[in-house]
Design an enzyme around this catalytic site. Structure first.
Site, PDB file in Angstrom:
ATOM      1  CE1 TYR A  81      -6.208  -5.107  -5.286  1.00 56.76           C
ATOM      2  CE2 TYR A  81      -7.648  -6.228  -3.570  1.00 56.76           C
ATOM      3  CZ  TYR A  81      -6.675  -5.049  -3.750  1.00 56.76           C
ATOM      4  OH  TYR A  81      -6.477  -4.065  -3.103  1.00 56.76           O
TER       5      TYR A  81
ATOM      6  CG  HIS B  73      -6.366  -8.353   1.662  1.00 57.36           C
ATOM      7  ND1 HIS B  73      -6.556  -8.609   0.448  1.00 57.36           N
ATOM      8  CD2 HIS B  73      -6.170  -6.970   1.636  1.00 57.36           C
ATOM      9  CE1 HIS B  73      -6.569  -7.265  -0.614  1.00 57.36           C
ATOM     10  NE2 HIS B  73      -6.442  -6.481   0.327  1.00 57.36           N
TER      11      HIS B  73
ATOM     12  CE  LYS C  66      -6.385  -0.432   4.715  1.00 58.00           C
ATOM     13  NZ  LYS C  66      -7.605  -0.694   4.089  1.00 58.00           N
TER      14      LYS C  66
ATOM     15  CG  HIS D 118      -4.438   0.723  -4.774  1.00 60.65           C
ATOM     16  ND1 HIS D 118      -4.232   0.341  -3.500  1.00 60.65           N
ATOM     17  CD2 HIS D 118      -5.548  -0.320  -4.871  1.00 60.65           C
ATOM     18  CE1 HIS D 118      -4.833  -0.411  -2.870  1.00 60.65           C
ATOM     19  NE2 HIS D 118      -5.635  -1.000  -3.603  1.00 60.65           N
TER      20      HIS D 118
ATOM     21  NE  ARG E  68      -3.106  -3.424  -1.852  1.00 66.10           N
ATOM     22  CZ  ARG E  68      -2.617  -4.336  -0.735  1.00 66.10           C
ATOM     23  NH1 ARG E  68      -1.350  -4.585  -0.598  1.00 66.10           N
ATOM     24  NH2 ARG E  68      -3.353  -4.837   0.112  1.00 66.10           N
TER      25      ARG E  68
ATOM     26  NE  ARG F 232      -3.645  -2.309   2.669  1.00 63.13           N
ATOM     27  CZ  ARG F 232      -3.127  -3.215   3.616  1.00 63.13           C
ATOM     28  NH1 ARG F 232      -2.007  -3.526   4.229  1.00 63.13           N
ATOM     29  NH2 ARG F 232      -4.096  -4.343   3.639  1.00 63.13           N
TER      30      ARG F 232
END
Length: 330
Positions: free
Chosen positions: A312, A303, A210, A277, A280, A186
């Site tokens: 994705y 994730h 995150k 992004h 990614r 990210r």
């Protein structure tokens, strides 16, 4: 004054029935009338009720910070809730479902994804207030998230990826592009990456994603090669992997990285919009095309929920065609 008493009785009736729905309402009303007849009741005007929305926002943000949410997430919450507080300008207890709907609909320039993000923040805020017993009811509970158009994220093809590579003019641009693509990081993760996070021998890097969760990502041979050239060309003592060119050298902000990618995008002149992004998306698209396992891709992207990775994991027409030939019973 009689009207104020009636309002208070009605409010108390709603509160009690919310907490104890099995209570006998008629008996409750009679008992409330008996008790309240001994008092003179004056209902506060809206101006007299304290506007505590900003105070509640600050408490919410502090709690989230203690819970370990990243500074990026906290900053996003703060921005969204400050806009909401400015629009409402009233006590939290006075905010209604209808007013929240009006807020979400008042700006015609907001995209569906923007409205969805704002509603998500408000649901988190009001849900937390109810959970902490700072508010009796959640005014966002009946508001459904807007339907988002089902558009597949578009990654770069191998040909487009080569065009982008050739469009890089500086060592920093090429190193940045290769690291973005090979790690599928990210933007915030690239921004905060330090030189000491890189393990050249293992061709890997440690990043904090995150929720302040650390994971290992991997670098390609091309990424290692161009990263070494870039680091060797630098003459500074900054710890961060990607730094500004002006003295004193310091880490590049997310906006600076976006501007660099914009410049590469203009030179490349490809049909797809190039953003940090995009790399990614490109990593996942090409990895899945080459048969990568969904669970492995999930961990590489950081994730928690495999359903997020599935966004994705679309399959190209060519791959579907080949699968049909391979497995179709004649």
């Amino acid at each position: 004054m009689i009207n104020d008493t009636a309002r208070l009785m009605n409010d108390l009736d709603v509160v009690v029935n919310t907490i104890a729905p099995d209570i006998e309402s008629k008996l409750l009303v009679v008992r409330l009338e008996e008790v309240l007849s001994n008092y003179e009741i004056h209902r506060k005007t809206q101006k007299e009720i304290d506007n505590d929305i900003q105070e509640k926002i600050n408490i919410f943000l502090s709690a989230r910070k203690i819970e370990g949410l990243s500074n990026v997430t906290i900053s996003g919450y703060k921005t969204e809730l400050s806009m909401f507080a400015k629009y409402m300008n009233k006590a939290v207890v006075q905010v209604t479902t209808a007013e929240i709907r009006r807020y979400l609909a008042h700006n015609k320039d907001w995209m569906i994804s923007t409205v969805d993000r704002k509603l998500s923040v408000l649901k988190s805020f009001f849900g937390w207030l109810v959970q902490e017993e700072l508010l009796l009811r959640d005014p966002t509970l009946k508001i459904k998230a807007p339907k988002k158009p089902k558009r597949m994220p578009k990654g770069l093809s191998i040909e487009e990826l080569e065009i982008v590579r050739e469009s890089c003019e500086t060592l920093r641009e090429r190193a940045l592009m290769e690291v973005l693509y090979s790690t599928a990081c990210r933007l915030s993760e690239i921004e905060n990456m330090k030189i000491t996070d890189i393990n050249i021998q293992e061709m890997s890097a440690r990043v904090v994603g995150k929720g302040d969760k650390e994971r290992v990502v991997y670098l390609s041979y091309k990424a290692i090669y161009h990263l070494r050239r870039y680091i060797k060309s630098r003459n500074d003592e900054c710890d961060y992997l990607f730094v500004t060119t002006r003295k004193p050298n310091r880490k590049m902000t997310d906006r600076t990285i976006e501007r660099i990618i914009d410049k590469i995008n203009k030179r490349a002149n490809i049909s797809k919009k190039l953003t940090p992004h995009t790399f990614r998306h490109s990593f996942v698209t090409l990895a899945m095309e080459n048969g990568a396992d969904l669970a492995d891709v999930q961990h590489l992207l950081g994730h928690e929920d495999p359903r997020t990775t599935l966004i994705y994991a679309h399959v190209s027409e060519e791959r579907k065609k080949q699968a049909h030939k391979r497995y179709h019973v004649q």
